[in-house]
Every structure is written in structure tokens, then in C-alpha cells.
Design an enzyme around this catalytic site. Structure first.
Site, mmCIF file in Angstrom:
data_model
loop_
_atom_site.group_PDB
_atom_site.id
_atom_site.type_symbol
_atom_site.label_atom_id
_atom_site.label_comp_id
_atom_site.label_asym_id
_atom_site.label_seq_id
_atom_site.Cartn_x
_atom_site.Cartn_y
_atom_site.Cartn_z
ATOM 1 N N TYR A 241 3.002 10.766 75.545
ATOM 2 C CA TYR A 241 1.991 9.751 75.756
ATOM 3 C C TYR A 241 0.973 9.541 77.057
ATOM 4 C CZ TYR A 241 3.906 6.710 71.919
ATOM 5 O OH TYR A 241 4.355 6.127 70.577
ATOM 6 N N ASP B 14 11.654 2.739 64.942
ATOM 7 C CA ASP B 14 10.915 1.878 63.865
ATOM 8 C C ASP B 14 12.135 2.493 62.680
ATOM 9 O OD1 ASP B 14 8.730 1.078 64.887
ATOM 10 O OD2 ASP B 14 7.555 1.944 63.298
ATOM 11 N N ASP C 72 15.229 15.998 64.576
ATOM 12 C CA ASP C 72 15.217 15.817 62.914
ATOM 13 C C ASP C 72 16.494 15.625 62.484
ATOM 14 O OD1 ASP C 72 16.175 18.445 63.996
ATOM 15 O OD2 ASP C 72 15.232 19.622 62.718
ATOM 16 N N LYS D 168 14.618 17.901 71.239
ATOM 17 C CA LYS D 168 14.018 18.971 70.581
ATOM 18 C C LYS D 168 14.508 20.189 70.988
ATOM 19 C CE LYS D 168 12.633 20.715 66.476
ATOM 20 N NZ LYS D 168 13.547 20.682 65.452
ATOM 21 N N ASP E 263 9.742 6.173 69.856
ATOM 22 C CA ASP E 263 8.805 5.284 69.136
ATOM 23 C C ASP E 263 9.201 5.521 67.891
ATOM 24 O OD1 ASP E 263 6.615 3.980 68.269
ATOM 25 O OD2 ASP E 263 5.519 5.792 67.847
HETATM 26 C C1 IPM Z 1 5.534 0.573 69.926
HETATM 27 C C2 IPM Z 1 4.106 0.784 69.337
HETATM 28 C C3 IPM Z 1 3.352 1.398 70.324
HETATM 29 C C4 IPM Z 1 3.764 2.850 70.765
HETATM 30 C C5 IPM Z 1 1.776 1.474 70.137
HETATM 31 C C6 IPM Z 1 1.074 0.200 69.821
HETATM 32 C C7 IPM Z 1 1.115 1.976 71.296
HETATM 33 O O1 IPM Z 1 4.026 1.696 68.141
HETATM 34 O O2 IPM Z 1 5.556 -0.096 70.689
HETATM 35 O O3 IPM Z 1 6.503 1.112 69.230
HETATM 36 O O4 IPM Z 1 3.352 3.891 70.177
HETATM 37 O O5 IPM Z 1 4.566 2.796 71.842
HETATM 38 MG MG MG Z 2 5.968 1.993 67.351
#
Ligand code: IPM
Ligand code: MG
Length: 406
Positions: free
Chosen positions: A182, A293, A265, A233, A289
Site C-alpha cells: 500500500y 473481508d 492462498d 506468501k 485487507d
Molecule cells: C479497508 C478498505 C480500505 C483498504 C480502502 C477503502 C482503502 O478496503 O479498510 O479494508 O484497502 O484498506
Molecule cells: Mg478492505
């Protein structure tokens, strides 16, 4: 942590509060909590960054919950609302105005809604709402992002996984937040030796960056079940080989924590195959990230998951992990529970106010027990309500706490 120890303690080292954030911390009787709260009023300033899309709706609900839970525990808040993300772009032309960053830095904690939306999707990179969020994380130096994913019994049917797979999942993703691909340099767009247009980024970690996130993860695991899985990884990437080497080095400081390693993975697969094998996961920025999710879906809805981002010192940043959901913005359909639970994390990890945090967590559970559901977590037999109404129900439960029968 005993209630008396919390009085007038300002958060300096989030790692210290991690220690108190035990799953097994003793429950104090209500009477003790009240008398401790009455002893003195603690005052904190909170920066509220509603952002875009559903951000303002969920922040307004969470603010009320925070205010009430605080007042019942002898805490007074001073809230300062500042623009951030797309709304700041529209207002002043940048996604993170200097005034917002400096207000955030001067406050005791920052509560963020969500940022982004179709309107700004095609902006140049420096004019994207997401760039503002990265600048905020960098500016506050909040390198440790804690993302818990807990399957609540009330919501187990909302999970897309089979009940027996999802039931009882309780894991914590510790994501490195201010390094890796990032932020790594070089990055950008260009042309390669063949004249082809390219885009490129760099995954890079310095030893101190891995060491400090590893320590937070070991501390977190120690307070939970004592199991830590480092995800990388390392079969392909040098940055991951280095990550693994440093994590193993730091492990010698935590002989009581059982450390394992997993390629990303495989981790992505194991999370949906058998998520209960995980307790604490530590990983880099981009894998964290993605995996957080994925982990959120096990719990039924991304609308339920809070997060805390902490640094060595200074204010922490607390935000739901969901996005700005522009498709439902302004329709009173958003689920504010992730932001409300982020407010609880703010109290617990940011301010060391565990009793007020517990009030909020219990109130959320009680609201779910009463059958109130927003659309994302709705199942037959429950009461479908909007953002405001579920917020009202949480407020009622904060006011009149009941033992949280989970
Ligand atoms: C998160 C989001 C952010 C990230 C984006 C909105 C920049 O997806 O907080 O998980 O990638 O960190
Ligand atoms: Mg995210």
C-alpha cells in the site's frame, strides 16, 4: 482491569490496553461499576469523520450510543465532526484536509464512518477518497489494525457457510496497516523496456515494521487462546520470506504462544473450509485487507464487523470494515452495528474504558436477542428495521442493561 485503575488513565500505549482486553477479564458487579464511575468524570475529545455514502447515517447512530454509554459510566465526550473522503473533496478539493488530520491528531480517539463512492471512482489517485484514508492511517501512525470476526449465535443463519462450520467462530485478524504494498516505493505508472505501458507497486517491509506488528499479534493471541497463525506468501515473495523470519525471531519473546505459518492462498481456503482452526491471524497490509473481508462473510454480514487501528502512542482510529455502500446511502437501510461496535472498541482499546465498552457490546447482543435486524442480517421470523430504529433499540438496551445472554 479493575474499574478503579481506569480512572483518569489516558491512553498512551495501546499495547497496554490490549493486555486488558482479555476474553477472560473478570466481570464487575454493576454496583462497583457505578461507584467507580461516580468517583470522577473522565473527559475525552472524539473526532468524528462521517465520510461518504452510509457513513453519516451510521456515525450519527454510533455517536448517540457512545454518548449514552459514556454518560452512564461517568464519561463526558466532546465531539468534533470533520470532513473526510469524497465529501471533503467536494467541499475543499482534497480527501484529507490538513484541518481534519490535525483535529484527529489532537483528539483522544477518532471514529470514522466510511469513504468512497461512484462519483469519485475515476478521480486521479491523489484525489481519491481512499487516498485520504491511507493518509489518515499514515498520519496517525496506526500500524496495527485489529479486525475481529465473531459469529454470534443470533446470526449464525445469516452466514453463507453451513451452520456447523460457522458456529462458534471467533477470530481476530491483526493486519499491518501502514506498510507493505500500500505504501511501498517505487510505485507508479510507466513504460517498460519494450515500450509497453505498465503500472507497478512494491511490497516491502523493514524489520521494525514486522517486529512491532508481530508483538501486537503475540500479545493479542496471548490474551485470547494463545494460538497465532502468521499468513504470508513465503514460497514466492522475498518480502514474505523476510516477514516469516522476523515473526519467528519475535516468537522467542512469547514461548507461551503457539505459532504457526500458512501461505495466504491456503489461508483463504482454510477460512471457508474450517474457520474454527484459527484464533489470531497476523498478516501484511494487503493480505489482511482481503482475508478480513473473507472472514467477515463467515459471520453473516460485513455490516457487523468493527475494527481498531492503533499506533505506539496517540489516538487510535476506529471504523467499521464495510465500505460506504452508495447504493443504499440515504435510505435508512444501513446496518449501524459495525460502527456501534467500533465505538465499543474505541472505548476499550482507545480509552481503556472497558465498562462502557461492555455496555455497548451487551446492548448490541440484547438488540439482536429481541429480534431486531437490518436488511443485511434479516432472516424470517425477525423484525426488519432501518438504521435509525435499530439504533434506538440499542440505545434502550444501553440505558437498561440486561445480562447479555449470548
Ligand atoms: C479497508 C478498505 C480500505 C483498504 C480502502 C477503502 C482503502 O478496503 O479498510 O479494508 O484497502 O484498506
Ligand atoms: Mg478492505
Amino acid at each position: 482491569m479493575a474499574a478503579s485503575m481506569q480512572l483518569n488513565v489516558k491512553p498512551l500505549k495501546p499495547a497496554f490496553y490490549l493486555k486488558s482486553a482479555s476474553k477472560h477479564s473478570p466481570k464487575l458487579p454493576a454496583r462497583v461499576r457505578c461507584s467507580a464511575a461516580a468517583a470522577s468524570t473522565r473527559r475525552y475529545s472524539i473526532s468524528l469523520l462521517p465520510g461518504d455514502g452510509i457513513g453519516p447515517e451510521v456515525i450519527s447512530v454510533a455517536k448517540n450510543v457512545l454518548k449514552l454509554a459514556g454518560s452512564l459510566e461517568g464519561i463526558e465526550f466532546r465531539f468534533q465532526e470533520m470532513p473526510m473522503g469524497g465529501s471533503a473533496l467536494d467541499l475543499v478539493g482534497v480527501p484529507l484536509p490538513d484541518e481534519t488530520l490535525s483535529a484527529a491528531k489532537q483528539s483522544d480517539a477518532v471514529l470514522l464512518g466510511a469513504i468512497g463512492g461512484y462519483k469519485w471512482d475515476n478521480n486521479l489517485k491523489h484525489l481519491k477518497p481512499e487516498t485520504g484514508l491511507l493518509q489518515l492511517r499514515e498520519g496517525l501512525k496506526v500500524f496495527a489494525n485489529l479486525r475481529p470476526a465473531t459469529v454470534l449465535p443470533q446470526l449464525v443463519d445469516s452466514s453463507t457457510l453451513k451452520k456447523e462450520v460457522a458456529e462458534g467462530v471467533d477470530l481476530m485478524v491483526v493486519r499491518e496497516l501502514t506498510g507493505g504494498i500500500y505504501f511501498g516505493k517505487p510505485r507508479g505508472f510507466g513504460t517498460n523496456e519494450n515500450g509497453d505501458e505498465i503500472g507497478f507497486n512494491t511490497e516491502v517491509y523493514a524489520a521494525y515494521e514486522v517486529d512491532r506488528i508481530a508483538r501486537i499479534a503475540f500479545e493479542t493471541a496471548r490474551k485470547r487462546s494463545g494460538k497465532l497463525c502468521s499468513v504470508d506468501k513465503a514460497n514466492v515473495l522475498e518480502a514474505s520470506m523476510f516477514w516469516r523470519k522476523r515473526v519467528i525471531e519475535i516468537a522467542s519473546e512469547y514461548p507461551d504462544v503457539e505459532l504457526s505459518h500458512m501461505y495466504v492462498d491456503n489461508a483463504a481456503m482454510q477460512l471457508v473450509r474450517n474457520p474454527k482452526q484459527f484464533d489470531t491471524i497476523v498478516t501484511n497490509n494487503i493480505f489482511g485487507d482481503i482475508l478480513s473481508d473473507e472472514a467477515s462473510m463467515i459471520t453473516g454480514s460485513i455490516g457487523m464487523l468493527p475494527s481498531a487501528s492503533l499506533g505506539e502512542s496517540g489516538p487510535g482510529l476506529f471504523e467499521p470494515i464495510h465500505g460506504s455502500a452508495p447504493d443504499i446511502a440515504g435510505q435508512d437501510k444501513a446496518n449501524p452495528l459495525a460502527t456501534i461496535l467500533s465505538a465499543a472498541m474505541l472505548l476499550k482499546y482507545g480509552l481503556g474504558e472497558e465498562n462502557a465498552a461492555k455496555r455497548i457490546e451487551n446492548a448490541v447482543l440484547h438488540t439482536l436477542n429481541k429480534g431486531f435486524r437490518t436488511g443485511d442480517i434479516y432472516s424470517a421470523g425477525n423484525k426488519l428495521v432501518g438504521c435509525k430504529e435499530i439504533g434506538e433499540e440499542v440505545l434502550k438496551s444501553v440505558e437498561t442493561p440486561v445480562p447479555a445472554a449470548v
